[in-house]
Design a protein around this motif. Structure first.
Motif, short mmCIF file in Angstrom:
data_model
loop_
_atom_site.label_atom_id
_atom_site.label_comp_id
_atom_site.label_asym_id
_atom_site.label_seq_id
_atom_site.Cartn_x
_atom_site.Cartn_y
_atom_site.Cartn_z
N PRO A 302 83.65 21.19 17.34
CA PRO A 302 83.23 20.57 18.62
C PRO A 302 83.45 21.52 19.80
N CYS A 303 82.61 21.38 20.80
CA CYS A 303 82.75 22.20 22.02
C CYS A 303 82.20 21.42 23.21
N TYR A 304 82.97 21.40 24.27
CA TYR A 304 82.54 20.68 25.47
C TYR A 304 81.46 21.45 26.23
N SER A 305 80.65 20.69 26.95
CA SER A 305 79.76 21.32 27.92
C SER A 305 80.59 21.72 29.13
N PRO A 306 80.11 22.66 29.96
CA PRO A 306 80.93 23.13 31.09
C PRO A 306 81.31 22.00 32.05
N ASP A 307 80.47 20.99 32.16
CA ASP A 307 80.81 19.88 33.07
C ASP A 307 81.67 18.82 32.37
N GLY A 308 81.94 19.00 31.10
CA GLY A 308 82.82 18.08 30.37
C GLY A 308 82.19 16.76 30.01
N ARG A 309 80.91 16.60 30.23
CA ARG A 309 80.27 15.30 29.99
C ARG A 309 79.72 15.19 28.57
N HIS A 310 79.50 16.31 27.92
CA HIS A 310 78.90 16.26 26.58
C HIS A 310 79.71 17.13 25.62
N ILE A 311 79.49 16.85 24.34
CA ILE A 311 80.15 17.64 23.30
C ILE A 311 79.09 18.02 22.28
N VAL A 312 79.06 19.28 21.94
CA VAL A 312 78.17 19.74 20.87
C VAL A 312 79.02 20.00 19.63
N PHE A 313 78.52 19.65 18.49
CA PHE A 313 79.26 19.88 17.24
C PHE A 313 78.26 20.01 16.10
#
Lengths: 442, 374
Positions: A302-313
């Protein structure tokens, strides 16, 4: 819409102007991708090789980006002695210099002070100035800062030359054993130092957004019948200022790939239990663990988007290992990639406009990027084994692990345009690079 | 039913093709039936010109050490010939191809004169005399009519050459001598053989000419790469523009639909031509801002005022506010401005158009960055 209105106005203006003997619009949509030529004129009244050292660092910084080409000093038709001296632009135009950096260095009381004026030679104007000082021991940082200033002014993006790289150094031992040591160095390979002694296996070091600490995954193992069997796996935090290691979590199952949230207050990781793997967050202050994904599938990296609103995995919930995006609370999961090969280790760009990933199949491994809306997927690098991309702080360059056919592990760097792939200098075999966001590391 | 008439050109082509094929067939069959040596020579000529080693003259270099028959030439003379350097010997023999033809013995004699392979290959350890005696004393050597020394030289050379050929042929094609029907065929008339020789010499000449031409072409290409590449774009387009402007000058100032054309001194010049001219000049100078965030959307508008002689007089970035606040836009605008300033004066014949000397250059990287990720 705004663009459309602007263009419409432009066209109307152009039409009006045409009838009033005004300007005609000429559309230019073809250009080239080549480096900007820059002349670095340094004046060092103290004459103690400082000039050569600064020139080396700044030249390496700028030319490694593939965006700049330094004009050799022997081609200069004018030598400037100090920043107050105005250049004769015609002489610099003659040698095809597009920019001129007129710099001056001074050493006073153990401190190095540097200043420069950056000239746009063709428009014959000064476009930037710089003045800074540092301890003599930190002259490299000062040189990197100067290169940053030039880079920022000419490209419009933040420079990354004073950043650091955290990675895992591999040392081959007898009987096929390897030691895994955490190491830290400048982005150009200088100021290298080891942070761990190799007694345990350390993987996936991830720096916090503040740059003062990093998390990593570590386990001890034993060899049984020639096979490596992990005994215990844990997530640790290492404070770079205090040089202390802290156990963050010791779970029953295996934990993988911890990453900080953009605010640095929590960690996100995957935990493997009974054949399936799910994504969890760990609040660093309260140590509270929250499960984000459920099901009998393998969700990991998992990795957060820079704004912290989304997660990609990446997950195999669709049958094949693909990239998915969900909201930060674990809801609204949607598939991002639809390629035939497998996708892994997605990392969101600090700019937020791209997601880098590893893609692999029968024909090898690739490092690619894709937009968060699933468009624009393209490969930047390929190889026998390439994986684990990490972004430069300005979202312009990607570093990744690269293993060749002789099993040599190195770190490579590639521009987001796909150009300028080159190895990064490390003293030993290296994997798992992590690019620092800031240069505030010790 | 009306018969369809053939096109006379096509008819001529068919006749020519048939005659050429017939001639080729005749040339092909003749050496097979009569001259094995010529046949092999023909094959070697076919690849003349590729490398110097493949030149048909190369085997003749071995003539420099001829095998002189003891009956005809005194041993002293043999020594003299041995002293002749190979190149000089070549010079004497190569031009006289017709003499070579005459010197070629009949096929059967030639074959008989060829010593066995083991004998022709001199042993390195043996002294020269021993080798020579082995070579020049074939047991079944037929008596020959007395000839001049020069003829003997050429003849020996031919024999030598034939020996060499056979030596090489025996490797991949060992059955060469075991073709009984070929022996029975009557010898080819001298006239046809001469024709073959002429044909071969013509081929050699053609190959030489081609080689010379290739050298010239290579030189020309090198020059073109060095000199013309730099100026190619500008020159081509300037020519095109000059031509088009000249063409437009011939047209009346009024267009067909009654509207006024605008341009040089009352004559017409197309906006498209000016745009194309500028594009052709500027595209090699404009460094597209690739890799920056949303690079595809960083379009820059720049006002450009041309002076006399199409010199760039004034360059002004239109969106000054964004230039001051957006560093990416500023970098892109600077890049565009640099391109205009580097472009220099446009080479358009005629003066500056009266109706417009100022332009708005719209730099749009969208097309370039599509697929490059901006």
């Amino acid at each position: 819409m705004v663009n459309f209105i602007k263009k419409s106005i432009l066209v109307l203006a152009a039409t009006f102007g045409f009838f009033c003997n005004a300007s005609v619009v000429i559309n230019i949509n073809e250009g080239v991708m080549k480096p900007v030529s820059i002349a670095l004129n340094f004046f060092d009244p103290s004459n103690n090789n400082l000039k050569a050292d600064f020139l080396d660092v700044i030249t390496a910084d700028l030319e490694n980006t593939f965006l700049f080409r330094k004009i050799p000093e022997r081609a200069f038709m004018q030598m400037l002695h100090g920043i107050d001296q105005k250049p004769t632009f015609s002489l610099w135009k003659t040698i095809n210099a597009q920019y001129l950096m007129n710099a001056e260095l001074k050493i006073e009381d153990g401190k190095v002070s540097a200043s420069f004026v950056l000239y746009d030679v063709l428009s014959e104007t000064a476009v930037g100035t710089f003045r800074a000082a540092a301890d003599e021991a930190n002259w490299r940082q000062l040189a990197h800062a100067m290169a940053n200033a030039v880079y920022e002014r000419i490209t419009g993006e933040a420079g990354y030359f004073d950043t650091k790289i955290l990675y895992v150094a591999l040392q081959k031992q007898s009987r096929g054993r390897k030691t895994y040591r955490l190491a830290l160095m400048d982005q150009d390979g200088y100021n290298h130092r080891f942070l761990s002694n190799g007694s345990t296996i350390v993987l996936t070091p991830r720096l916090s957004p503040t740059g003062r600490e990093f998390s990593f995954f570590s386990y001890r193992d034993k060899i049984v019948n020639g096979r490596r069997i992990p005994l215990s796996a844990s997530v640790y935090r290492y404070d770079l200022e205090e040089q202390k290691t802290e156990l963050l979590a010791n779970f029953e199952g295996m934990t993988y790939a911890p990453r900080y949230s953009p605010d640095g207050n929590s960690l996100i990781f995957s935990l493997s239990r009974r054949g399936s793997s799910s994504i969890y967050t760990l609040d660093l202050a309260t140590k509270k663990i929250t499960r984000l994904t459920k099901g009998n599938c393998i969700d990991t990296s998992p990795c957060y988007s820079p704004d912290g609103r989304h997660i990609v995995f990446n997950s195999d919930r669709g049958g094949a290992q693909q990239l998915y995006i969900m909201d930060a609370d674990g809801s609204n999961i949607r598939r991002l990639s639809f390629g035939k090969k497998k996708y892994a280790t997605p990392v969101w760009s600090p700019r937020g406009d791209w997601i880098a990933f590893t893609k692999f199949g029968r024909d090898g491994f690739f490092i690619g990027v894709i937009r968060p809306d699933g468009s624009g997927e393209r490969m930047l690098a390929s190889g026998h084994l390439v994986e684990g991309p990490t972004w430069s702080p300005n979202g312009r360059v990607i570093m990744f692990s690269h293993r060749d056919y002789a099993n040599n592990d190195r770190i490579y760097s590639v521009d987001i345009t796909g150009y300028n792939k080159h190895p990064v200098s490390t003293p030993q075999n290296a994997i798992d690079p992590e690019w620092s966001a800031k240069s505030t590391l010790l | 039913m009306r018969r369809k008439r053939f096109d006379p050109l096509l008819k001529r082509a068919v006749v020519f093709s048939l005659s050429a094929h017939a001639a080729a067939l005749l040339l092909w069959t003749t050496p097979i039936s009569g001259l094995k040596r010529d046949d092999t020579l023909l094959v070697s000529v076919g690849i003349v010109g590729e490398t110097e080693a493949d030149m048909p003259f190369v085997p003749l270099q071995k003539v420099s050490q001829p095998k002189i028959e003891p009956e005809k030439i005194e041993p002293e003379e043999v020594k003299q010939e041995e002293e002749i350097p190979p190149e000089e010997n070549m010079e004497e023999e190569i031009p006289s191809e017709e003499k070579m033809e005459e010197a070629i013995p009949p096929e059967e004699k030639m074959e008989e004169a060829i010593p066995p392979k083991d004998e022709t290959e001199p042993e390195k350890n043996l002294p020269e005399e021993t080798q020579r005696t082995e070579e020049i004393a074939p047991p079944s050597l037929p008596p020959e009519p007395p000839r001049e020394v020069s003829e003997n030289k050429t003849r020996d050379a031919t024999e030598d050459k034939a020996e060499n050929k056979i030596e090489t042929d025996e490797g991949p094609f060992p059955k060469f001598e075991e073709k009984p029907p070929e022996k029975k065929l009557p010898p080819v008339p001298k006239k046809i053989r001469r024709q073959n020789r002429e044909f071969i010499s013509n081929l050699i000449k053609i190959a030489d000419r081609r080689k010379a031409k290739n050298k010239k072409l290579k030189q020309m290409l090198e020059i073109a790469e060095k000199e013309e590449y730099k100026k190619k774009t500008n020159q081509d387009f300037d020519k095109m523009l000059s031509g088009s402007i000249a063409a437009f000058r011939k047209k009346p100032a009024k267009s067909e639909n009654g509207g006024e054309n605008f341009g040089v001194e009352g004559n017409a010049i197309s906006e498209d031509f000016i745009a194309a001219s500028i594009n052709s000049r500027i595209k090699s100078h404009w460094i597209v801002p690739s890799g920056v965030k949303d690079a595809e959307n960083v379009a820059v508008d720049i006002h450009v005022q041309f002076g006399d002689g199409w010199q760039v007089k004034e360059v002004r970035i239109l969106d000054e506010k964004r230039y001051a606040t957006d560093p990416v836009f500023r970098a892109a605008a600077d890049s565009a401005r640099r391109a205009i300033l580097e472009m220099g004066a446009l080479k358009i014949s005629g003066g500056l158009p009266k109706n417009y000397g100022s332009f708005t250059f719209h730099f749009d990287p969208r097309k370039m960055l599509r697929g490059h990720g901006g």
